[in-house]
Design a protein around this motif. Structure first.
Motif, PDB file in Angstrom:
ATOM      1  N   ALA A  93       0.831  -1.194   0.000  1.00 54.88           N
ATOM      2  CA  ALA A  93       0.000   0.000   0.000  1.00 54.88           C
ATOM      3  C   ALA A  93       0.869   1.249   0.000  1.00 54.88           C
ATOM      4  CB  ALA A  93      -0.928  -0.003   1.219  1.00 54.88           C
ATOM      5  N   ARG A  94       0.236   2.394  -0.244  1.00 51.06           N
ATOM      6  CA  ARG A  94       0.971   3.666  -0.246  1.00 51.06           C
ATOM      7  C   ARG A  94       1.220   4.184   1.158  1.00 51.06           C
ATOM      8  NH1 ARG A  94       1.311   6.804  -4.812  1.00 51.06           N
ATOM      9  NH2 ARG A  94       1.161   8.714  -3.586  1.00 51.06           N
ATOM     10  N   PHE A  95       0.274   3.946   2.073  1.00 51.74           N
ATOM     11  CA  PHE A  95       0.431   4.464   3.425  1.00 51.74           C
ATOM     12  C   PHE A  95      -0.438   3.680   4.393  1.00 51.74           C
ATOM     13  CE2 PHE A  95      -2.936   6.902   1.343  1.00 51.74           C
ATOM     14  CZ  PHE A  95      -3.957   6.922   2.281  1.00 51.74           C
ATOM     15  N   LYS A  96      -0.139   3.840   5.674  1.00 54.13           N
ATOM     16  CA  LYS A  96      -0.943   3.250   6.740  1.00 54.13           C
ATOM     17  C   LYS A  96      -1.673   4.372   7.466  1.00 54.13           C
ATOM     18  CE  LYS A  96       2.549  -0.346   7.685  1.00 54.13           C
ATOM     19  NZ  LYS A  96       3.767   0.329   7.200  1.00 54.13           N
ATOM     20  N   THR A  97      -2.886   4.094   7.906  1.00 54.80           N
ATOM     21  CA  THR A  97      -3.671   5.082   8.625  1.00 54.80           C
ATOM     22  C   THR A  97      -4.752   4.367   9.429  1.00 54.80           C
ATOM     23  OG1 THR A  97      -5.185   6.975   8.406  1.00 54.80           O
ATOM     24  CG2 THR A  97      -5.179   5.370   6.615  1.00 54.80           C
ATOM     25  N   PRO A  98      -5.158   4.921  10.572  1.00 53.86           N
ATOM     26  CA  PRO A  98      -6.265   4.319  11.302  1.00 53.86           C
ATOM     27  C   PRO A  98      -7.634   4.771  10.809  1.00 53.86           C
ATOM     28  CG  PRO A  98      -5.362   6.134  12.556  1.00 53.86           C
ATOM     29  CD  PRO A  98      -4.489   5.992  11.345  1.00 53.86           C
ATOM     30  N   VAL A  99      -7.676   5.686   9.842  1.00 52.87           N
ATOM     31  CA  VAL A  99      -8.929   6.313   9.435  1.00 52.87           C
ATOM     32  C   VAL A  99      -9.833   5.332   8.672  1.00 52.87           C
ATOM     33  CG1 VAL A  99      -9.999   8.203   8.154  1.00 52.87           C
ATOM     34  CG2 VAL A  99      -7.840   8.578   9.360  1.00 52.87           C
ATOM     35  N   GLU A 100     -11.056   5.173   9.169  1.00 51.81           N
ATOM     36  CA  GLU A 100     -12.069   4.285   8.577  1.00 51.81           C
ATOM     37  C   GLU A 100     -12.516   4.796   7.203  1.00 51.81           C
ATOM     38  OE1 GLU A 100     -14.738   1.830   7.451  1.00 51.81           O
ATOM     39  OE2 GLU A 100     -13.972   1.382   9.468  1.00 51.81           O
ATOM     40  N   ALA A 101     -12.773   3.864   6.279  1.00 54.20           N
ATOM     41  CA  ALA A 101     -13.202   4.228   4.930  1.00 54.20           C
ATOM     42  C   ALA A 101     -14.703   4.492   4.829  1.00 54.20           C
ATOM     43  CB  ALA A 101     -12.817   3.123   3.950  1.00 54.20           C
ATOM     44  N   LEU A 102     -15.484   3.877   5.712  1.00 51.23           N
ATOM     45  CA  LEU A 102     -16.940   3.990   5.636  1.00 51.23           C
ATOM     46  C   LEU A 102     -17.386   5.449   5.686  1.00 51.23           C
ATOM     47  CD1 LEU A 102     -19.619   2.413   5.542  1.00 51.23           C
ATOM     48  CD2 LEU A 102     -19.645   2.500   8.038  1.00 51.23           C
ATOM     49  N   GLY A 103     -18.209   5.833   4.735  1.00 56.22           N
ATOM     50  CA  GLY A 103     -18.685   7.206   4.667  1.00 56.22           C
ATOM     51  C   GLY A 103     -17.723   8.148   3.973  1.00 56.22           C
ATOM     52  N   ARG A 104     -16.621   7.613   3.495  1.00 52.32           N
ATOM     53  CA  ARG A 104     -15.619   8.455   2.838  1.00 52.32           C
ATOM     54  C   ARG A 104     -15.225   7.930   1.458  1.00 52.32           C
ATOM     55  NH1 ARG A 104     -13.957   7.952   8.339  1.00 52.32           N
ATOM     56  NH2 ARG A 104     -14.284   9.944   9.451  1.00 52.32           N
ATOM     57  N   ILE A 105     -15.234   6.596   1.312  1.00 49.93           N
ATOM     58  CA  ILE A 105     -14.866   5.980   0.036  1.00 49.93           C
ATOM     59  C   ILE A 105     -15.676   4.700  -0.127  1.00 49.93           C
ATOM     60  CG2 ILE A 105     -12.964   4.577   0.944  1.00 49.93           C
ATOM     61  CD1 ILE A 105     -11.370   5.336  -1.574  1.00 49.93           C
ATOM     62  N   SER A 106     -16.016   4.374  -1.376  1.00 54.13           N
ATOM     63  CA  SER A 106     -16.865   3.210  -1.613  1.00 54.13           C
ATOM     64  C   SER A 106     -16.434   2.497  -2.889  1.00 54.13           C
ATOM     65  CB  SER A 106     -18.335   3.644  -1.717  1.00 54.13           C
ATOM     66  OG  SER A 106     -19.177   2.508  -1.826  1.00 54.13           O
TER      67      SER A 106
END
Length: 228
Positions: A138-151
């Motif tokens: 992957a390009r990066f790691k993050t704790p940010v949830e995808a739900l509601g932001r990307i689908s």
């Protein structure tokens, strides 16, 4: 150009890549006139030693601030279409905010035969993925949830993933994905057989050259084998 399509079982093809490395495969592709198949160097393994090889299961994702109400069923339907030994490769529409992949994705994907993931975006749950031995690039790691932001927009359709020497690399369903410590390469499926054949010859040549470098004159070895 006449397409060369290998007829071997895919499991056998994947096993053949155990003897290859991305630098070797890239050199062969460049020699064949395909120098633009390396993905962005920012797309890297989430842990040392991870490798991945298999036919691409392409996924296109898009910005989705409204949270698609059908997302859960879409995900289930998508994973059910995966077959062993595919590699989940994701175009996130250049998203730089969220984790487009995580442990639950890997759990569902592995259930249906997926052997790894390549994400032109973010991932999370990294320790869980590492502990289960599921390779993710992957390009990066993050704790940010995808739900509601990307689908999910579509899957098993051509996607555009950021490239190393071009802005993007087009990856088609079934193109062969190969990743190791140096990065990830997409091999067009129509030339896979020829690439394997040339890689095997190159491996044999390099092995002979290594042995001769140990005991012989370096200049003579270079003159004998040419570019290595």
């Amino acid at each position: 150009m006449v397409a060369v399509i290998t007829r071997k079982p895919m499991e056998e093809i994947v096993k053949e890549f155990d003897q290859f490395y991305t630098g070797l495969v890239y050199d062969v592709l460049e020699e064949m006139g395909y120098p633009h198949q390396a993905l962005s160097p920012e797309i890297a393994a989430i842990a040392p030693g991870m490798t991945v090889a298999g036919p691409a299961f392409t996924v296109q994702m898009v910005n989705d601030p409204t949270s698609d109400p059908d997302l859960r069923q879409k995900r289930i339907n998508m994973f059910k279409e995966m077959t062993y030994p595919c590699v989940d490769i994701r175009d996130t529409s250049f998203d730089e905010r969220v984790a487009a992949y995580g442990e639950m994705n890997a759990t569902l994907a592995a259930k249906y035969g997926c052997v790894g993931a390549v994400v032109d975006g973010g991932t999370r749950d990294s320790q869980h993925l590492i502990d289960r031995g599921f390779p993710v690039f992957a390009r990066f790691k993050t704790p940010v949830e995808a739900l509601g932001r990307i689908s999910y927009k579509a899957w098993q359709t051509p996607i555009a993933v950021r490239g190393a020497i071009t802005s993007t690399v087009t990856v088609n369903p079934g193109d062969f994905i190969f990743g190791d410590v140096d990065g990830v390469i997409s091999i067009p499926k129509d030339i896979l057989g020829k690439v394997i054949e040339k890689c095997q010859k190159m491996v044999n040549t390099e092995n002979c050259a290594r042995d001769e470098f140990k005991v012989g004159d370096p200049e003579e070895v270079y003159n004998k084998y040419g570019r290595l």
